[in-house]
Every structure is written in structure tokens, then in C-alpha cells.
Design a protein around this motif. Structure first.
Motif, PDB file in Angstrom:
ATOM      1  N   ALA A 119       0.753  -1.214   0.022  1.00 30.24           N
ATOM      2  CA  ALA A 119      -0.078  -0.235   0.010  1.00 30.24           C
ATOM      3  C   ALA A 119       0.793   1.326   0.057  1.00 30.24           C
ATOM      4  O   ALA A 119       1.796   1.231   0.591  1.00 30.24           O
ATOM      5  CB  ALA A 119      -0.936  -0.066   1.401  1.00 30.24           C
ATOM      6  N   THR A 175      -5.312   6.123   0.283  1.00 29.04           N
ATOM      7  CA  THR A 175      -4.616   5.009   0.074  1.00 29.04           C
ATOM      8  C   THR A 175      -4.963   4.333  -1.084  1.00 29.04           C
ATOM      9  O   THR A 175      -5.915   4.092  -1.651  1.00 29.04           O
ATOM     10  CB  THR A 175      -4.913   4.108   1.376  1.00 29.04           C
ATOM     11  OG1 THR A 175      -4.748   4.826   2.546  1.00 29.04           O
ATOM     12  CG2 THR A 175      -3.881   2.942   1.485  1.00 29.04           C
ATOM     13  N   CYS A 176      -3.760   3.625  -1.809  1.00 27.74           N
ATOM     14  CA  CYS A 176      -4.077   2.772  -2.768  1.00 27.74           C
ATOM     15  C   CYS A 176      -2.926   1.701  -2.665  1.00 27.74           C
ATOM     16  O   CYS A 176      -2.005   1.818  -2.193  1.00 27.74           O
ATOM     17  CB  CYS A 176      -3.744   3.596  -4.446  1.00 27.74           C
ATOM     18  SG  CYS A 176      -1.979   4.179  -4.380  1.00 27.74           S
ATOM     19  N   GLY A 228      -3.362  -1.198  -7.982  1.00 29.74           N
ATOM     20  CA  GLY A 228      -4.240  -0.338  -8.700  1.00 29.74           C
ATOM     21  C   GLY A 228      -5.364   0.156  -8.062  1.00 29.74           C
ATOM     22  O   GLY A 228      -6.250   0.912  -8.065  1.00 29.74           O
ATOM     23  N   THR A 229      -5.769  -0.594  -6.799  1.00 28.62           N
ATOM     24  CA  THR A 229      -6.827  -0.696  -5.927  1.00 28.62           C
ATOM     25  C   THR A 229      -6.917   0.541  -5.154  1.00 28.62           C
ATOM     26  O   THR A 229      -5.943   0.891  -4.575  1.00 28.62           O
ATOM     27  CB  THR A 229      -7.097  -2.083  -4.951  1.00 28.62           C
ATOM     28  OG1 THR A 229      -7.311  -3.090  -5.762  1.00 28.62           O
ATOM     29  CG2 THR A 229      -8.464  -1.613  -4.355  1.00 28.62           C
ATOM     30  N   LYS A 230      -8.096   1.604  -5.308  1.00 31.16           N
ATOM     31  CA  LYS A 230      -8.117   2.607  -4.258  1.00 31.16           C
ATOM     32  C   LYS A 230      -9.041   2.082  -3.095  1.00 31.16           C
ATOM     33  O   LYS A 230     -10.196   1.792  -3.332  1.00 31.16           O
ATOM     34  CB  LYS A 230      -8.557   3.665  -4.994  1.00 31.16           C
ATOM     35  CG  LYS A 230      -7.845   4.449  -6.036  1.00 31.16           C
ATOM     36  CD  LYS A 230      -8.247   5.406  -6.971  1.00 31.16           C
ATOM     37  CE  LYS A 230      -7.487   5.855  -8.120  1.00 31.16           C
ATOM     38  NZ  LYS A 230      -8.427   6.687  -9.078  1.00 31.16           N
TER      39      LYS A 230
END
Length: 161
Positions: free
Chosen positions: A100, A142-143, A147-149
Motif C-alpha cells: 500500500a 490509500t492505494c 491499482g486498487t483505491k
């Protein structure tokens, strides 16, 4: 001028908003259909705004800021950190979904603008604010490396999965 006299910031957006109000009330009062159509088709462009400010001898004033100087070896430090993270991920076989990047951003309750419109030649520009100009909260963004936010309060849940 009344807003500036009272110490409030006046920016491009507030000038355009006031002009929209004036044009709408003018359209309601207009008797001629051609005049109503001309008012309805009025474009509040940057070109119009620039000429409006020039016509009335106004200019945009900016609050001065002191910029922080970046270290000379910043690129080298960033590259070394990136290489360290890549080696660590390869060594331990970490999936991208658990790596992260988090950043904290302060958000002030009373955001006083940096720009205001004033007559040309004014040396001192006062802008009124509330007493909350120092009160703030911290937003955390946070990401993940895949690529997930992450939405609020989800970073720990995601890592524990």
C-alpha cells in the motif's frame, strides 16, 4: 468592490457567478425576445473575464508563499527506495494487493483563497477569514500496488484478508 471593501476574497469564479445572476435578472426584465435570446446565449468565457478586468482596471493578486527547496539528490534517493521495495517484494514473494501507498493531507475548515481581484496598483491586499483558519482535519488517501483505491477505514481490513 463591496466584497473587497469588507475584506472578502473575490476570484474569477465569484465574478462569473455574479454575472450569471445579473444576466438572469436582466433576462426576466427584458421585453424584447431578441434581447432575451442574446442574454441567454451570453458566454462567460476567460476571454470575456479578461476584458472585463482590463476594462475596469482590475488585476488578480496572489498571496505570496515560501517554497520548500527539494534536496539535490532527490532522484537518486527515490530510485534507491524503489529498488529496495522491488527487491523486498521479490525476496518475500509479496502479492501486489498487500503493498500500500498512503498519504495524509491536511484539509482546513476555512479555506481562504490565494487569489483575489483588486484595483491595479494596490500594494496591500487584506482578505477576511473566520477564526477557523488554523482548524483542520487530516484526510488519508490509500492505494494498493495493484491499482486498487481503498475507501476510508478499509486499508487494515484489506491487508488482513
Amino acid at each position: 468592490m463591496k466584497l473587497r471593501k469588507d475584506g472578502f476574497a473575490v476570484n474569477h469564479s465569484s465574478i462569473k457567478t455574479k454575472m450569471v445572476e445579473i444576466m438572469r435578472s436582466s433576462a426576466r426584465l427584458a421585453q424584447d425576445e431578441a434581447e432575451k435570446l442574446a442574454i441567454a446565449n451570453f458566454k462567460f468565457s476567460q476571454y470575456w473575464l479578461g476584458h472585463f478586468l482590463k476594462c475596469y482596471d482590475f488585476s488578480l493578486h496572489r498571496k505570496t508563499n515560501i517554497a520548500q527547496k527539494l534536496p539535490d539528490d532527490l532522484k537518486n534517493k527515490l530510485l534507491k527506495f524503489q529498488q529496495f521495495v522491488i527487491r523486498l517484494c521479490q525476496k518475500n514473494n509479496y502479492p501486489l494487493g498487500i503493498i500500500a501507498n498512503m498519504d495524509e493531507i491536511p484539509v482546513w475548515f476555512d479555506i481562504v483563497g490565494n487569489l483575489t481581484v483588486n484595483p491595479r496598483g494596490i500594494k496591500t491586499v487584506h482578505v477576511r477569514s473566520t477564526e477557523n483558519d488554523k482548524n483542520r482535519f487530516t484526510m488519508v488517501l490509500t492505494c494498493l500496488a495493484d491499482g486498487t483505491k481503498l475507501p476510508q477505514n478499509r486499508m487494515i481490513d484489506k491487508i488482513l484478508e
